[in-house]
Design a protein around this motif. Structure first.
Motif, short mmCIF file in Angstrom:
data_model
loop_
_atom_site.label_atom_id
_atom_site.label_comp_id
_atom_site.label_asym_id
_atom_site.label_seq_id
_atom_site.Cartn_x
_atom_site.Cartn_y
_atom_site.Cartn_z
N LEU A 73 -17.44 8.18 8.93
CA LEU A 73 -16.16 9.13 8.56
C LEU A 73 -15.04 8.62 7.62
O LEU A 73 -14.34 9.26 7.25
CB LEU A 73 -15.77 9.72 10.10
N GLN A 74 -15.01 7.29 7.72
CA GLN A 74 -14.17 6.67 6.76
C GLN A 74 -12.52 7.22 7.19
O GLN A 74 -11.94 7.65 6.31
CB GLN A 74 -14.30 6.62 5.43
N ILE A 75 -12.47 6.95 8.46
CA ILE A 75 -11.08 7.56 9.00
C ILE A 75 -10.14 6.60 8.67
O ILE A 75 -10.16 5.37 8.91
CB ILE A 75 -11.22 7.79 10.63
N VAL A 76 -8.90 7.02 8.20
CA VAL A 76 -7.77 6.26 7.64
C VAL A 76 -6.66 6.47 8.87
O VAL A 76 -5.61 5.62 8.76
CB VAL A 76 -7.29 6.28 6.39
N ARG A 77 -6.59 7.55 9.62
CA ARG A 77 -5.70 7.92 10.54
C ARG A 77 -6.03 8.57 11.61
O ARG A 77 -6.73 9.63 11.35
CB ARG A 77 -4.34 8.58 10.04
N MET A 78 -5.88 8.08 12.90
CA MET A 78 -6.63 8.74 14.03
C MET A 78 -5.33 9.16 15.11
O MET A 78 -4.90 7.94 15.67
CB MET A 78 -7.53 8.12 14.65
N TRP A 79 -4.85 10.16 15.34
CA TRP A 79 -3.72 10.45 16.32
C TRP A 79 -4.51 10.10 17.72
O TRP A 79 -5.41 9.98 17.96
CB TRP A 79 -3.20 11.76 16.16
N ASP A 80 -3.39 10.47 18.68
CA ASP A 80 -3.63 10.20 20.35
C ASP A 80 -4.67 11.10 20.66
O ASP A 80 -4.44 12.23 20.27
CB ASP A 80 -2.42 10.20 20.93
N LEU A 81 -5.17 10.87 21.75
CA LEU A 81 -6.30 11.58 22.42
C LEU A 81 -5.71 12.31 23.55
O LEU A 81 -4.80 12.12 24.02
CB LEU A 81 -7.41 10.73 23.03
N ASP A 82 -6.18 13.59 23.49
CA ASP A 82 -5.56 14.60 24.73
C ASP A 82 -6.63 14.36 25.74
O ASP A 82 -7.59 13.72 25.79
CB ASP A 82 -5.51 15.98 24.20
N LYS A 83 -6.55 15.18 26.93
CA LYS A 83 -7.22 15.11 28.02
C LYS A 83 -8.77 15.54 28.04
O LYS A 83 -9.45 15.21 28.84
CB LYS A 83 -6.72 15.69 29.41
N PHE A 84 -8.99 16.07 26.75
CA PHE A 84 -10.62 16.64 26.42
C PHE A 84 -11.09 15.61 25.77
O PHE A 84 -12.16 15.98 25.21
CB PHE A 84 -10.33 18.00 25.92
N GLY A 85 -10.43 14.53 25.12
CA GLY A 85 -10.86 13.59 24.43
C GLY A 85 -10.97 14.15 23.02
O GLY A 85 -11.80 13.45 22.13
N ARG A 86 -9.94 14.79 22.44
CA ARG A 86 -9.80 15.36 21.32
C ARG A 86 -8.73 14.74 20.55
O ARG A 86 -7.72 14.38 21.08
CB ARG A 86 -9.64 16.82 21.24
N CYS A 87 -8.64 14.57 19.15
CA CYS A 87 -7.39 14.27 18.52
C CYS A 87 -7.78 14.82 17.06
O CYS A 87 -8.52 15.06 16.63
CB CYS A 87 -7.48 12.47 18.42
N LEU A 88 -6.43 14.54 16.33
CA LEU A 88 -6.43 14.96 15.06
C LEU A 88 -6.69 13.53 14.24
O LEU A 88 -6.58 12.56 14.64
CB LEU A 88 -5.10 15.33 14.41
N TYR A 89 -7.35 13.70 13.34
CA TYR A 89 -7.75 12.56 12.42
C TYR A 89 -7.73 12.98 10.90
O TYR A 89 -7.74 14.30 10.45
CB TYR A 89 -9.12 12.00 12.68
N SER A 90 -7.76 11.98 10.10
CA SER A 90 -7.51 12.09 8.45
C SER A 90 -8.31 11.06 7.82
O SER A 90 -8.34 9.99 8.33
CB SER A 90 -6.23 12.35 8.00
N THR A 91 -9.03 11.75 6.55
CA THR A 91 -9.60 10.66 6.00
C THR A 91 -9.02 10.23 4.69
O THR A 91 -9.18 9.51 3.71
CB THR A 91 -11.04 11.02 5.49
#
Length: 289
Positions: A73-91
């Motif tokens: 995915l080449q993620i450059v920013r990954m925000w905090d995870l919620d209780k569902f294991g989800r997060c915002l991310y950006s490349t």
């Protein structure tokens, strides 16, 4: 959640700095949940953890001891995870020094992979009930936890959910003098499955009776749970001199420090982000309110 302990398989001292390397996680019985081989591990008050190894991010399910590193995915920013294991991310997240603002596109990620790809929406809001509120070209829509459309992008406004219900508006517009005030339009109500409970035929927003008046929405997927290191990993160090910008920026990086980021890391901006924006100047402050 059971008590967890961060462990380190390597300790370095460089330029009078103590550097903890090869991070892992064990429980109080000494069972290894995450092997000590990661640069950073972010623990929360739920069963998911965020990992970083070199430039690769991943998610660990501590309950099942499974790990998924997102190598492609080449993620450059990954925000905090919620209780569902989800997060915002950006490349493509980057700081524009001329305009003094962060720019980039965001998507939604969970343990299994991409839920919402970047650049599909102008704004994404992860809700604590598992739904995803999206915004593009001045219209709101609603997705389920898998990214499937529940409400199309045609609403002028979708409120926070209060228990099982939220207000919706069709044909309204923002009051330019009061940006968060919607005027005109027709109002209705939806439930947490995206069903229309009250059609949009009312001239004013309907009042939703609730038992608890506290908001349960987390803007931009970053306010769900304060990341918590339940047993301290603190090692006493010499007093840090802020005169050396390189030292200051490198030391704090994008990790939690003693369980809480003094720069508001859990409001969507981690230490590394703030240091970049402020060029490592400790005299500047960040208003999390």
């Amino acid at each position: 959640m059971e008590i967890l302990i961060l462990i380190y398989n390597e300790i370095k001292v460089e330029d009078y700095r103590t550097i903890l390397c090869k991070t892992g996680v064990i429980d109080l019985d000494g069972n290894t949940l995450i092997s000590p081989e990661y640069n950073r591990i972010f623990l929360y008050e739920h069963s998911f953890a965020k990992l970083r190894k070199d430039k690769i991010y991943g998610i660990a399910n501590l309950a099942s001891k499974e790990i998924n590193m997102f190598k492609t995915l080449q993620i450059v920013r990954m925000w905090d995870l919620d209780k569902f294991g989800r997060c915002l991310y950006s490349t493509d997240w980057a700081y524009d020094k001329k305009k003094e603002e962060w720019k980039g596109t965001k998507g939604v990620l969970n343990f299994d992979g991409v839920i919402v790809p970047p650049n599909k929406y102008d704004r994404i809001i992860l809700l604590e009930n598992g739904l995803i509120k999206v915004y593009k070209n001045n219209f709101f829509g609603l997705l389920d936890k898998h990214g499937k459309v529940l409400l199309p992008l045609k609403y002028s406004y979708i409120s926070d959910f209060k228990e099982k219900y939220a207000s919706i508006c069709l044909g309204g517009k923002r009051n330019k003098k009061e940006p968060y005030n919607i005027i005109e339009g027709k109002w209705g109500i939806i439930d947490d499955r995206g069903n229309i409970v009250e059609k949009c035929v009312n001239d004013e927003e309907l009042v939703i009776p609730i038992k608890d008046s506290n908001s349960i929405v987390a803007e931009d997927g970053t306010n769900y749970h304060k990341p918590t290191i339940l047993l301290s990993d603190y090692i006493p160090e010499e007093i840090i001199s802020y005169s050396n910008d390189y030292y200051y920026n490198d030391y704090y990086d994008d990790d939690c420090y003693n369980g809480y980021s003094k720069y508001g890391g859990y409001n969507g901006y981690d230490d590394y982000t703030i240091d970049e924006a402020f060029d490592g100047d400790p005299n500047l402050t960040w208003n999390c309110d």
